[in-house]
Design a protein around this motif. Structure first.
Motif, PDB file in Angstrom:
ATOM      1  N   ASN A 193     -21.356  49.397 -22.757  1.00  0.00           N
ATOM      2  CA  ASN A 193     -22.880  49.897 -22.058  1.00  0.00           C
ATOM      3  C   ASN A 193     -21.946  51.750 -22.497  1.00  0.00           C
ATOM      4  OD1 ASN A 193     -24.351  51.663 -21.086  1.00  0.00           O
ATOM      5  ND2 ASN A 193     -24.659  50.146 -18.779  1.00  0.00           N
ATOM      6  N   GLY A 194     -22.921  51.948 -24.203  1.00  0.00           N
ATOM      7  CA  GLY A 194     -22.632  53.055 -24.273  1.00  0.00           C
ATOM      8  C   GLY A 194     -22.969  54.583 -23.397  1.00  0.00           C
ATOM      9  N   MET A 195     -23.824  54.402 -22.623  1.00  0.00           N
ATOM     10  CA  MET A 195     -24.331  55.073 -22.069  1.00  0.00           C
ATOM     11  C   MET A 195     -23.272  55.921 -20.680  1.00  0.00           C
ATOM     12  SD  MET A 195     -26.395  58.198 -21.207  1.00  0.00           S
ATOM     13  CE  MET A 195     -27.320  57.954 -22.352  1.00  0.00           C
ATOM     14  N   GLU A 196     -22.995  54.331 -19.969  1.00  0.00           N
ATOM     15  CA  GLU A 196     -21.903  54.306 -19.199  1.00  0.00           C
ATOM     16  C   GLU A 196     -20.321  55.051 -19.510  1.00  0.00           C
ATOM     17  OE1 GLU A 196     -19.411  51.124 -17.010  1.00  0.00           O
ATOM     18  OE2 GLU A 196     -21.741  50.996 -16.748  1.00  0.00           O
ATOM     19  N   MET A 197     -20.359  54.175 -20.921  1.00  0.00           N
ATOM     20  CA  MET A 197     -18.441  55.558 -21.518  1.00  0.00           C
ATOM     21  C   MET A 197     -19.092  56.922 -21.792  1.00  0.00           C
ATOM     22  SD  MET A 197     -18.049  51.858 -23.898  1.00  0.00           S
ATOM     23  CE  MET A 197     -16.770  52.816 -25.137  1.00  0.00           C
ATOM     24  N   PHE A 198     -19.961  57.236 -22.234  1.00  0.00           N
ATOM     25  CA  PHE A 198     -20.196  58.430 -22.320  1.00  0.00           C
ATOM     26  C   PHE A 198     -20.590  59.502 -21.263  1.00  0.00           C
ATOM     27  CE2 PHE A 198     -23.012  62.124 -23.064  1.00  0.00           C
ATOM     28  CZ  PHE A 198     -22.605  62.632 -23.794  1.00  0.00           C
ATOM     29  N   LEU A 199     -20.774  59.012 -19.634  1.00  0.00           N
ATOM     30  CA  LEU A 199     -20.955  59.126 -18.839  1.00  0.00           C
ATOM     31  C   LEU A 199     -19.726  59.484 -18.035  1.00  0.00           C
ATOM     32  CD1 LEU A 199     -24.045  58.267 -17.139  1.00  0.00           C
ATOM     33  CD2 LEU A 199     -23.929  60.456 -18.069  1.00  0.00           C
ATOM     34  N   TYR A 200     -18.469  59.097 -18.401  1.00  0.00           N
ATOM     35  CA  TYR A 200     -17.069  58.700 -18.110  1.00  0.00           C
ATOM     36  C   TYR A 200     -16.250  59.598 -19.020  1.00  0.00           C
ATOM     37  CZ  TYR A 200     -12.610  57.121 -16.844  1.00  0.00           C
ATOM     38  OH  TYR A 200     -11.522  57.005 -16.766  1.00  0.00           O
ATOM     39  N   GLU A 254     -24.786  67.750 -31.437  1.00  0.00           N
ATOM     40  CA  GLU A 254     -24.250  66.253 -32.314  1.00  0.00           C
ATOM     41  C   GLU A 254     -23.061  65.607 -31.666  1.00  0.00           C
ATOM     42  OE1 GLU A 254     -23.197  69.815 -35.062  1.00  0.00           O
ATOM     43  OE2 GLU A 254     -25.168  70.085 -35.606  1.00  0.00           O
ATOM     44  N   GLN A 255     -22.575  66.191 -30.996  1.00  0.00           N
ATOM     45  CA  GLN A 255     -21.763  64.973 -30.891  1.00  0.00           C
ATOM     46  C   GLN A 255     -21.886  64.300 -30.220  1.00  0.00           C
ATOM     47  OE1 GLN A 255     -18.233  68.138 -29.540  1.00  0.00           O
ATOM     48  NE2 GLN A 255     -17.537  68.531 -32.015  1.00  0.00           N
ATOM     49  N   SER A 256     -22.392  64.980 -28.529  1.00  0.00           N
ATOM     50  CA  SER A 256     -23.018  63.535 -28.244  1.00  0.00           C
ATOM     51  C   SER A 256     -23.626  62.546 -28.723  1.00  0.00           C
ATOM     52  CB  SER A 256     -24.355  64.279 -26.899  1.00  0.00           C
ATOM     53  OG  SER A 256     -23.737  65.539 -26.189  1.00  0.00           O
ATOM     54  N   ALA A 257     -24.654  62.433 -29.683  1.00  0.00           N
ATOM     55  CA  ALA A 257     -25.804  61.657 -30.996  1.00  0.00           C
ATOM     56  C   ALA A 257     -24.562  60.595 -30.675  1.00  0.00           C
ATOM     57  CB  ALA A 257     -26.334  61.820 -31.323  1.00  0.00           C
ATOM     58  N   LYS A 258     -23.208  61.289 -31.822  1.00  0.00           N
ATOM     59  CA  LYS A 258     -22.439  60.265 -32.309  1.00  0.00           C
ATOM     60  C   LYS A 258     -21.057  59.698 -31.210  1.00  0.00           C
ATOM     61  CE  LYS A 258     -21.435  63.871 -36.172  1.00  0.00           C
ATOM     62  NZ  LYS A 258     -20.522  65.175 -36.522  1.00  0.00           N
ATOM     63  N   ILE A 259     -21.268  60.423 -30.501  1.00  0.00           N
ATOM     64  CA  ILE A 259     -20.615  59.367 -29.545  1.00  0.00           C
ATOM     65  C   ILE A 259     -21.327  58.521 -28.598  1.00  0.00           C
ATOM     66  CG2 ILE A 259     -19.455  59.813 -27.268  1.00  0.00           C
ATOM     67  CD1 ILE A 259     -18.205  62.797 -28.742  1.00  0.00           C
ATOM     68  N   ILE A 260     -22.437  58.945 -28.358  1.00  0.00           N
ATOM     69  CA  ILE A 260     -23.231  57.363 -28.069  1.00  0.00           C
ATOM     70  C   ILE A 260     -23.343  56.402 -28.724  1.00  0.00           C
ATOM     71  CG2 ILE A 260     -25.647  57.049 -26.881  1.00  0.00           C
ATOM     72  CD1 ILE A 260     -25.447  59.726 -25.807  1.00  0.00           C
ATOM     73  N   SER A 261     -23.742  57.025 -29.500  1.00  0.00           N
ATOM     74  CA  SER A 261     -23.964  55.541 -30.952  1.00  0.00           C
ATOM     75  C   SER A 261     -22.578  55.130 -30.872  1.00  0.00           C
ATOM     76  CB  SER A 261     -24.197  55.994 -32.324  1.00  0.00           C
ATOM     77  OG  SER A 261     -24.554  55.570 -33.309  1.00  0.00           O
ATOM     78  N   GLU A 319      -7.109  55.266 -23.722  1.00  0.00           N
ATOM     79  CA  GLU A 319      -7.494  54.042 -24.730  1.00  0.00           C
ATOM     80  C   GLU A 319      -8.764  53.368 -25.176  1.00  0.00           C
ATOM     81  OE1 GLU A 319      -6.813  50.963 -21.302  1.00  0.00           O
ATOM     82  OE2 GLU A 319      -4.649  51.628 -20.917  1.00  0.00           O
ATOM     83  N   ILE A 320      -9.942  54.647 -25.095  1.00  0.00           N
ATOM     84  CA  ILE A 320     -10.660  54.557 -25.548  1.00  0.00           C
ATOM     85  C   ILE A 320     -11.208  54.766 -26.647  1.00  0.00           C
ATOM     86  CG2 ILE A 320     -13.322  55.323 -25.113  1.00  0.00           C
ATOM     87  CD1 ILE A 320     -13.241  54.092 -22.134  1.00  0.00           C
ATOM     88  N   VAL A 321     -10.197  56.055 -26.740  1.00  0.00           N
ATOM     89  CA  VAL A 321     -10.048  57.295 -28.039  1.00  0.00           C
ATOM     90  C   VAL A 321      -9.606  56.388 -28.788  1.00  0.00           C
ATOM     91  CG1 VAL A 321      -9.132  59.121 -28.657  1.00  0.00           C
ATOM     92  CG2 VAL A 321     -10.862  59.152 -26.119  1.00  0.00           C
ATOM     93  N   GLY A 322      -8.820  55.759 -28.567  1.00  0.00           N
ATOM     94  CA  GLY A 322      -8.064  54.818 -29.510  1.00  0.00           C
ATOM     95  C   GLY A 322      -8.486  53.901 -30.372  1.00  0.00           C
ATOM     96  N   MET A 323      -9.520  53.529 -29.797  1.00  0.00           N
ATOM     97  CA  MET A 323     -10.267  52.549 -30.169  1.00  0.00           C
ATOM     98  C   MET A 323     -11.083  52.543 -31.728  1.00  0.00           C
ATOM     99  SD  MET A 323     -12.277  50.463 -27.308  1.00  0.00           S
ATOM    100  CE  MET A 323     -14.086  51.057 -27.315  1.00  0.00           C
ATOM    101  N   PHE A 324     -11.052  54.006 -32.022  1.00  0.00           N
ATOM    102  CA  PHE A 324     -11.936  54.601 -33.219  1.00  0.00           C
ATOM    103  C   PHE A 324     -11.290  54.844 -34.365  1.00  0.00           C
ATOM    104  CE2 PHE A 324     -14.830  55.302 -28.995  1.00  0.00           C
ATOM    105  CZ  PHE A 324     -15.675  54.256 -29.461  1.00  0.00           C
ATOM    106  N   ASP A 325     -12.099  55.561 -35.319  1.00  0.00           N
ATOM    107  CA  ASP A 325     -11.434  55.659 -36.487  1.00  0.00           C
ATOM    108  C   ASP A 325     -11.111  57.280 -35.967  1.00  0.00           C
ATOM    109  OD1 ASP A 325     -13.711  57.391 -37.336  1.00  0.00           O
ATOM    110  OD2 ASP A 325     -13.971  56.434 -38.235  1.00  0.00           O
ATOM    111  N   ARG A 367     -21.722  50.709 -30.212  1.00  0.00           N
ATOM    112  CA  ARG A 367     -21.045  49.634 -31.276  1.00  0.00           C
ATOM    113  C   ARG A 367     -20.235  49.451 -31.230  1.00  0.00           C
ATOM    114  NH1 ARG A 367     -21.949  54.421 -35.260  1.00  0.00           N
ATOM    115  NH2 ARG A 367     -20.129  55.003 -35.310  1.00  0.00           N
ATOM    116  N   THR A 368     -19.590  49.674 -29.735  1.00  0.00           N
ATOM    117  CA  THR A 368     -18.355  48.700 -29.551  1.00  0.00           C
ATOM    118  C   THR A 368     -18.480  47.130 -28.462  1.00  0.00           C
ATOM    119  OG1 THR A 368     -17.900  50.005 -27.305  1.00  0.00           O
ATOM    120  CG2 THR A 368     -16.919  50.934 -29.131  1.00  0.00           C
ATOM    121  N   GLY A 369     -20.090  47.319 -27.860  1.00  0.00           N
ATOM    122  CA  GLY A 369     -21.186  46.722 -27.777  1.00  0.00           C
ATOM    123  C   GLY A 369     -20.388  46.674 -26.028  1.00  0.00           C
TER     124      GLY A 369
END
Length: 141
Positions: free
Chosen positions: A40-47, A25-32, A101-107, A36-38
């Motif tokens: 590469n969602g999959m690359e950021m997820f793999l990181y 459940e969390q994977s799908a939310k995080i990739i999405s 820093e990535i985490v800080g971009m989100f609500d 939305r940040t513009g």
């Protein structure tokens, strides 16, 4: 911090099926959210995944099995191990800072989702080590 210790214990005691469902459940939310940040969602997820799995400096068998079950990307063990070593907070001191820093971009809700995702992965072997706890705490600074 007492609340964090209670969360760690709860995740350590989580059943494998619950952990798998939680991560899916969390994977799908995080990739999405990453997409939305513009960037590469999959690359950021793999990181994120590689850094969470490598928080203690190695990839456990339980983490790899869980990774295979919940990741949209299927990696052979050696590929996953190399990914973890590349993003390991032990070998890459900047990984936690970059993730912070990535985490800080989100609500706040998405930040909670990312933290729980990392905690869930780190507890795959039924133990959240001191190194893993430090890593997770570093994400919310």
């Amino acid at each position: 911090m007492f609340e964090f210790e209670k969360m760690c214990k709860a995740f350590e005691q989580m059943k494998d099926g619950e952990r798998k469902l939680c991560l899916q459940e969390q994977s799908a939310k995080i990739i999405s959210a990453f997409e939305r940040t513009g960037k590469n969602g999959m690359e950021m997820f793999l990181y994120l995944m590689g850094t969470a799995c490598g928080a203690d400096g190695h990839l456990s068998v339980e983490e790899y099995s869980l990774l295979q079950e919940v990741s949209p990307v299927q990696l052979k063990y050696n590929e996953a191990r190399c990914l973890v070593e590349k993003f390991s907070t032990k070998s890459n001191k900047d990984a936690a800072q970059v993730l912070s820093e990535i985490v800080g971009m989100f609500d706040e809700d998405m930040q909670d989702t990312i933290i729980l995702f990392c905690l869930c992965f780190c507890s795959a072997d039924k133990n959240v080590s001191l190194k893993e706890r430090r890593f997770i705490k570093s994400l919310v600074r």
